[in-house]
Design an enzyme around this catalytic site. Structure first.
Site, PDB file in Angstrom:
ATOM      1  N   LYS A  52      45.472  -1.908 -85.760  1.00 53.88           N
ATOM      2  CA  LYS A  52      46.029  -1.949 -84.224  1.00 53.88           C
ATOM      3  C   LYS A  52      45.835  -0.430 -83.813  1.00 53.88           C
ATOM      4  O   LYS A  52      45.075  -0.192 -82.850  1.00 53.88           O
ATOM      5  CB  LYS A  52      47.227  -2.124 -83.951  1.00 53.88           C
ATOM      6  CG  LYS A  52      47.552  -3.675 -84.087  1.00 53.88           C
ATOM      7  CD  LYS A  52      48.991  -4.196 -83.942  1.00 53.88           C
ATOM      8  CE  LYS A  52      48.851  -5.733 -84.176  1.00 53.88           C
ATOM      9  NZ  LYS A  52      50.229  -6.428 -84.562  1.00 53.88           N
ATOM     10  N   GLN A  96      56.144  -4.947 -85.112  1.00 50.98           N
ATOM     11  CA  GLN A  96      55.572  -5.567 -85.897  1.00 50.98           C
ATOM     12  C   GLN A  96      56.166  -6.478 -86.491  1.00 50.98           C
ATOM     13  O   GLN A  96      57.172  -6.229 -87.143  1.00 50.98           O
ATOM     14  CB  GLN A  96      54.612  -4.822 -86.831  1.00 50.98           C
ATOM     15  CG  GLN A  96      53.637  -5.340 -87.899  1.00 50.98           C
ATOM     16  CD  GLN A  96      52.575  -6.220 -87.172  1.00 50.98           C
ATOM     17  OE1 GLN A  96      51.992  -5.405 -86.025  1.00 50.98           O
ATOM     18  NE2 GLN A  96      52.385  -7.184 -87.364  1.00 50.98           N
ATOM     19  N   ASP A 119      52.693  -8.020 -76.458  1.00 43.93           N
ATOM     20  CA  ASP A 119      52.658  -9.316 -77.358  1.00 43.93           C
ATOM     21  C   ASP A 119      52.974 -10.656 -76.597  1.00 43.93           C
ATOM     22  O   ASP A 119      52.645 -11.722 -77.152  1.00 43.93           O
ATOM     23  CB  ASP A 119      53.585  -9.112 -78.520  1.00 43.93           C
ATOM     24  CG  ASP A 119      53.044  -8.619 -79.768  1.00 43.93           C
ATOM     25  OD1 ASP A 119      51.669  -8.658 -79.771  1.00 43.93           O
ATOM     26  OD2 ASP A 119      53.837  -8.036 -80.539  1.00 43.93           O
TER      27      ASP A 119
END
Ligand code: NAP
Length: 282
Positions: A52, A96, A119
């Site tokens: 990322k 994460q 997300d």
């Protein structure tokens, strides 16, 4: 049979996004940034977060990495999120997953400002998707739809079967297919006879996490098969579909690796751009 090349498609999308970021940053005179929070040292999570970071660099935006050792008090992570929520140079925030044992994932994710939820995991963003007004859609489902679109695969009126009903993968994929007027069936671990459904699928999306569970006898001749599964075995990665035997029956199929996987990060960049533009009044 045509192979759906997620690696190539993702690279093209990412190149296009870098141009769009450059334009937007020039227009608003404001840098763009994505904050990534990693707790602990799970090897797969460390690879995902460094990918990322790399994607942000390529897109020309700042990646703000926050690494915490396992055992960091939950409140410390929540306080960071609250600070990032108010930082105008942070357009997206992600934690994460999975978090190490002992952390309350929901309590932490709930603190992310929904406008920065790149997300797409918040109840607000899921609600918008279900209302047919998507803004920040979970990256892997969004990537599945982007691949189908890239290959001009018609969805309207088709029988779509999604195997797997997780909140972050299966359910949003089903919603996206429904939004394109496919007739959608969702199968899961309690479905009595999965093959009975998968054999009727024009579009079959599999997101289970069981290596090669979809065999050739479960797939209709000419079907489009999208394999979201990522399973690690002795020889590397494999999907939820028995690719070798299923592929000859398909009109289109995604490989693993190189199918859906690379699309996820491309869609994270797309969501970060959407969040940036929205935060600048678009
Ligand atoms: P998950 O949360 O474990 O959900 C798995 C789903 O599969 C559940 O709905 C479960 O049903 C269903 N299932 C389990 N065993 C089944 C069986 N034998 N028959 C039918 N359904 C069954 O997993 P996830 O997060 O959705 O991820 C699914 C897969 O996608 C994993 O391999 C994951 O690694 C992969 N993934 C890939 C990407 C990517 O970028 N390509 C991103 C995310 C995830 P119940 O609900 O009834 O338990």
């Amino acid at each position: 049979m045509q192979l759906i090349d997620g690696k190539k498609t993702a690279a093209e999308i990412r190149a296009g996004l870098a141009l769009r970021f450059a334009e937007a940053i020039q227009k608003y005179g404001d840098p763009a940034g994505l904050a990534v929070i990693l707790v602990g040292e799970d090897p797969a999570s460390m690879i995902y977060t460094s990918n990322k970071e790399k994607a942000c660099r390529e897109a020309g935006i700042a990646s703000l990495m926050y690494r915490y050792p396992d055992g960091t008090p939950q409140q410390e992570i929540i306080s960071l999120i609250e600070k990032l929520n108010h930082d105008p140079h942070v357009n997206g925030i992600l934690v994460q997953l999975p978090l190490p044992a002992g952390y309350d994932e929901n309590a932490i994710l709930k603190c992310i400002d929904v406008a920065k939820d790149v997300d797409g995991y918040s109840a607000y963003q899921i609600g918008l998707l279900n209302l047919g007004r998507p803004e920040l859609v979970a990256c892997t489902p969004k990537g599945v739809l982007a691949l189908l679109d890239q290959y001009n695969i018609p969805l309207e009126g088709k029988n779509a079967v999604v195997v797997g009903r997780s909140n972050v993968v299966g359910k949003p994929i089903a919603q996206l297919l429904l939004s394109r007027n496919a007739t959608v069936t969702i199968c899961h671990s309690r479905t009595a006879d999965i093959a009975d459904f998968t054999r009727r699928a024009d579009i079959l999306v599999v997101a289970v996490g069981k290596a090669r569970m979809i065999t050739a006898d479960m797939v209709k001749e000419g079907a489009v098969v999208i394999d979201v599964g990522i399973n690690r075995n002795e020889t590397g990665l494999c999907g939820d579909v028995d690719f070798e035997h299923v592929a000859p029956k398909c009109s289109y199929i995604t490989p693993v690796p190189g199918g859906v996987g690379p699309m996820t990060i491309a869609m994270l960049m797309a969501n970060t751009l959407t969040a940036y533009l929205k935060q600048h009044g678009n």
